[in-house]
Scaffold this motif. Structure first.
Motif, PDB file in Angstrom:
ATOM      1  N   GLU A 115       0.822  -1.210   0.000  1.00 25.16           N
ATOM      2  CA  GLU A 115       0.000   0.000   0.000  1.00 25.16           C
ATOM      3  C   GLU A 115       0.856   1.259   0.000  1.00 25.16           C
ATOM      4  O   GLU A 115       0.550   2.239  -0.688  1.00 25.16           O
ATOM      5  CB  GLU A 115      -0.923   0.004   1.218  1.00 25.16           C
ATOM      6  CG  GLU A 115      -1.991  -1.085   1.206  1.00 25.16           C
ATOM      7  CD  GLU A 115      -2.909  -0.985   2.409  1.00 25.16           C
ATOM      8  OE1 GLU A 115      -3.488   0.092   2.606  1.00 25.16           O
ATOM      9  OE2 GLU A 115      -3.022  -1.972   3.162  1.00 25.16           O
ATOM     10  N   LEU A 116       1.938   1.236   0.774  1.00 27.76           N
ATOM     11  CA  LEU A 116       2.827   2.404   0.824  1.00 27.76           C
ATOM     12  C   LEU A 116       3.414   2.718  -0.547  1.00 27.76           C
ATOM     13  O   LEU A 116       3.638   3.884  -0.890  1.00 27.76           O
ATOM     14  CB  LEU A 116       3.964   2.146   1.814  1.00 27.76           C
ATOM     15  CG  LEU A 116       3.681   2.406   3.291  1.00 27.76           C
ATOM     16  CD1 LEU A 116       4.785   1.805   4.156  1.00 27.76           C
ATOM     17  CD2 LEU A 116       3.564   3.899   3.555  1.00 27.76           C
ATOM     18  N   LEU A 117       3.685   1.688  -1.335  1.00 27.40           N
ATOM     19  CA  LEU A 117       4.329   1.881  -2.626  1.00 27.40           C
ATOM     20  C   LEU A 117       3.376   2.373  -3.700  1.00 27.40           C
ATOM     21  O   LEU A 117       3.795   3.061  -4.633  1.00 27.40           O
ATOM     22  CB  LEU A 117       4.982   0.569  -3.089  1.00 27.40           C
ATOM     23  CG  LEU A 117       6.144   0.060  -2.238  1.00 27.40           C
ATOM     24  CD1 LEU A 117       6.610  -1.290  -2.739  1.00 27.40           C
ATOM     25  CD2 LEU A 117       7.298   1.049  -2.250  1.00 27.40           C
ATOM     26  N   ILE A 118       2.088   2.033  -3.582  1.00 29.31           N
ATOM     27  CA  ILE A 118       1.152   2.364  -4.664  1.00 29.31           C
ATOM     28  C   ILE A 118       0.125   3.416  -4.275  1.00 29.31           C
ATOM     29  O   ILE A 118      -0.568   3.945  -5.142  1.00 29.31           O
ATOM     30  CB  ILE A 118       0.417   1.091  -5.149  1.00 29.31           C
ATOM     31  CG1 ILE A 118      -0.481   0.531  -4.029  1.00 29.31           C
ATOM     32  CG2 ILE A 118       1.414   0.040  -5.621  1.00 29.31           C
ATOM     33  CD1 ILE A 118      -1.306  -0.673  -4.473  1.00 29.31           C
ATOM     34  N   ALA A 119       0.023   3.761  -2.996  1.00 27.19           N
ATOM     35  CA  ALA A 119      -1.002   4.702  -2.542  1.00 27.19           C
ATOM     36  C   ALA A 119      -0.647   6.124  -2.958  1.00 27.19           C
ATOM     37  O   ALA A 119       0.523   6.451  -3.180  1.00 27.19           O
ATOM     38  CB  ALA A 119      -1.145   4.626  -1.025  1.00 27.19           C
ATOM     39  N   PRO A 120      -1.650   7.015  -3.067  1.00 28.52           N
ATOM     40  CA  PRO A 120      -1.361   8.433  -3.292  1.00 28.52           C
ATOM     41  C   PRO A 120      -0.472   8.988  -2.180  1.00 28.52           C
ATOM     42  O   PRO A 120      -0.440   8.457  -1.065  1.00 28.52           O
ATOM     43  CB  PRO A 120      -2.753   9.089  -3.261  1.00 28.52           C
ATOM     44  CG  PRO A 120      -3.689   7.980  -3.624  1.00 28.52           C
ATOM     45  CD  PRO A 120      -3.094   6.736  -3.048  1.00 28.52           C
ATOM     46  N   GLU A 121       0.223  10.063  -2.498  1.00 26.33           N
ATOM     47  CA  GLU A 121       1.236  10.588  -1.589  1.00 26.33           C
ATOM     48  C   GLU A 121       0.681  10.957  -0.221  1.00 26.33           C
ATOM     49  O   GLU A 121       1.269  10.617   0.812  1.00 26.33           O
ATOM     50  CB  GLU A 121       1.898  11.812  -2.228  1.00 26.33           C
ATOM     51  CG  GLU A 121       3.096  12.342  -1.485  1.00 26.33           C
ATOM     52  CD  GLU A 121       3.774  13.458  -2.254  1.00 26.33           C
ATOM     53  OE1 GLU A 121       4.126  14.468  -1.634  1.00 26.33           O
ATOM     54  OE2 GLU A 121       3.926  13.311  -3.486  1.00 26.33           O
ATOM     55  N   ASP A 122      -0.471  11.631  -0.180  1.00 24.80           N
ATOM     56  CA  ASP A 122      -1.026  12.032   1.119  1.00 24.80           C
ATOM     57  C   ASP A 122      -1.451  10.817   1.946  1.00 24.80           C
ATOM     58  O   ASP A 122      -1.290  10.785   3.169  1.00 24.80           O
ATOM     59  CB  ASP A 122      -2.201  12.988   0.927  1.00 24.80           C
ATOM     60  CG  ASP A 122      -3.307  12.395   0.057  1.00 24.80           C
ATOM     61  OD1 ASP A 122      -3.047  11.384  -0.628  1.00 24.80           O
ATOM     62  OD2 ASP A 122      -4.429  12.939   0.061  1.00 24.80           O
ATOM     63  N   GLN A 123      -1.970   9.797   1.270  1.00 21.97           N
ATOM     64  CA  GLN A 123      -2.361   8.589   1.988  1.00 21.97           C
ATOM     65  C   GLN A 123      -1.141   7.818   2.479  1.00 21.97           C
ATOM     66  O   GLN A 123      -1.179   7.177   3.536  1.00 21.97           O
ATOM     67  CB  GLN A 123      -3.208   7.699   1.075  1.00 21.97           C
ATOM     68  CG  GLN A 123      -3.769   6.469   1.776  1.00 21.97           C
ATOM     69  CD  GLN A 123      -4.613   5.620   0.854  1.00 21.97           C
ATOM     70  OE1 GLN A 123      -4.988   6.058  -0.234  1.00 21.97           O
ATOM     71  NE2 GLN A 123      -4.906   4.401   1.264  1.00 21.97           N
ATOM     72  N   ALA A 124      -0.034   7.878   1.735  1.00 24.46           N
ATOM     73  CA  ALA A 124       1.182   7.179   2.139  1.00 24.46           C
ATOM     74  C   ALA A 124       1.691   7.693   3.479  1.00 24.46           C
ATOM     75  O   ALA A 124       2.179   6.919   4.312  1.00 24.46           O
ATOM     76  CB  ALA A 124       2.257   7.340   1.078  1.00 24.46           C
TER      77      ALA A 124
END
Length: 477
Positions: A226-235
């Motif tokens: 999830e960290l690798l593919i999520a949008p920046e704010d969600q990361a």
């Protein structure tokens, strides 16, 4: 016995030079500053000579020191800051006198404390041994023989395995009823028995039921994806969960990206599904729990995390691990044509994403090369592009600029983007584009006209040319 002390945690710096290791039981530690005091030391002592005392035993004086230690029935004589092998005469005297001749390079105070702790058999010593044994189990990759050998070294007692169950022999004896432990003469307070029992329990879990932390590992793997593919704010929000699961997201990260380049569709997914756990087991024996596998973009992503910047030496060490890993995986998954890209090291949550992009770029360059492992080029325009493109704003800008072409789908858009990039790289020369892409000049001209219509762009305008050139390069990362 001296051999057991040599394997105790914190005493890795002790080196055996000469003499037997199992003749006398070590009963105490004595620090000696004057070699003339050797003959008066209590029997069973492990005598540690200071640096000054060691220098005073140079040459024939070392023979005298060993004779005095043997006359005192000392178990061992430790020389500090001693270089080179001992003389032949000293070796013979140590063997004949039943004295273990050892050498130590390091902090003398730490050595004495570690020896006292190991000799006392205290709860502190048992705890240190148990911690070292548990760490060695995690690094052994689930192989019973390697686990038994590693735990033996950490505990300082022989550990045996039949492939699933483990047992240990402790010379000093253990309380009756300790599972898998053999009783011997004498008695002790049970601290070592508890350390052994804990280590054997962890070893059994590692071989029969999987790693004891298997569920947290799976959770970290899913969260890493999830960290690798999520949008920046969600990361950034996911980073909080990652810290709670023990993933050092704020540390330094190097990414490995492994792909079965010869496979597609369900065959590719099946190999990736099986390859992840295999790679995790192999890497546990290489570097402990700082390797974190995940699945993203139809590839296996492996993140090596370290608290400090690994630098160029750390990157070279990671590349060596990647080469060994890929060799073993290629043997197991023959026909998949596994290839690997390795990133540079980056810091923090965004650095994690940058590392993954760099590994992907390195893997794209890998195709057609002889080596199955390619390291990302840390210099030049591509590095700046990767760092820029790791932000959501940059990706959105690229997507918007090339949207009419990308909307055609990967099969039709890919050739057009490659043609546009080549056209811009070669200053608008259809002949050079045709030569690079192995196309007819008329085909190049037709593609460029089509691209111009789709993008509604003036390819003679310098600003639009630069924006499109950067976008084409970034889109192919």
């Amino acid at each position: 016995m001296t051999d057991r002390l040599l394997s105790a945690p914190g005493l890795d710096g002790l080196r055996h030079l000469a003499g037997p290791l199992d003749t006398r039981r070590v009963s105490r530690v004595r620090l000696v500053e004057d070699p003339r005091d050797l003959a008066g030391q209590p029997a069973g002592s492990m005598i540690v000579l200071t640096g000054a005392a060691t220098r005073r035993t140079a040459g024939y004086r070392l023979d005298v020191a060993i004779r005095d230690a043997a006359a005192a029935s000392a178990a061992a004589l430790v020389l500090t800051s001693f270089e080179g092998p001992p003389p032949v005469t000293a070796t013979a005297l140590a063997e004949r006198g039943g004295v273990s001749l050892l050498a130590f390079d390091g902090d003398l105070a730490e050595l004495v404390v570690a020896l006292e702790r190991a000799l006392s058999g205290s709860a502190a010593d048992a705890l240190v041994r148990a911690e070292a044994a548990t760490s060695s189990v995690l690094r052994a990759g689930g192989d019973p023989d390697r686990i038994a050998a590693a735990v033996s070294r950490s505990l300082g007692v022989p550990v045996h395995t039949d492939g699933a169950a483990f047992s240990a022999d402790v010379p000093d004896g253990l309380p009756d009823g300790s599972d898998g432990l053999s009783d011997g003469p004498g008695a002790q307070d049970g601290h070592l028995a508890l350390a052994v029992r804990l280590a054997l329990g962890v070893a059994t879990l590692a071989t029969t039921g999987g790693q004891g932390d298997d569920s947290p590992v799976r959770s970290r793997s899913q969260l890493l994806t999830e960290l690798l593919i999520a949008p920046e704010d969600q990361a950034f929000r996911l980073a909080t969960r990652a810290r709670a699961l023990g993933f050092a997201v704020d540390a330094w990260h190097i990414a490995l990206r492994v792909e079965p380049t010869a496979l597609t569709g369900s065959n590719r997914y099946a190999v990736l599904e099986e390859m992840g756990p295999v790679a995790a087991r192999l890497l546990r024996s290489e570097g402990g729990p700082d390797w974190h596998p995940a699945r993203a973009d139809d590839a296996l992503i492996i993140i090596r995390t370290q608290q400090l910047d690994p630098g160029r030496d750390g990157l070279r060490a990671t590349v060596a691990v990647a080469e060994r890993l890929l060799f073993q995986l290629r043997e197991r998954f023959a026909g998949a044509e596994l290839r690997c890209g390795v990133s540079d090291a980056h810091h923090g949550p965004l650095g994690l994403r940058t590392s993954a992009l760099e590994a992907r770029t390195a893997l794209l360059r890998n195709r057609g090369t002889a080596s199955p492992v390619t390291v990302y080029d840390v210099a030049g325009l591509d590095r700046m592009l990767v760092e820029w493109y790791s932000s959501d704003a940059a990706r959105q800008a690229v997507q918007e600029l090339l949207a009419p072409v990308l909307a055609l789908g990967p099969r039709r858009a890919g050739p057009l983007v490659r043609t546009l990039q080549s056209y811009l790289d070669h200053q608008g020369s259809p002949a050079r584009v045709a030569e690079e892409l192995h196309l007819h000049r008329n085909a190049v001209s037709q593609r460029i006209r089509r691209i111009g219509e789709l993008l509604d762009a003036d390819l003679d305008d310098p600003q639009q040319r630069l924006a499109l050139q950067l976008a084409c390069r970034a889109a192919r990362l």
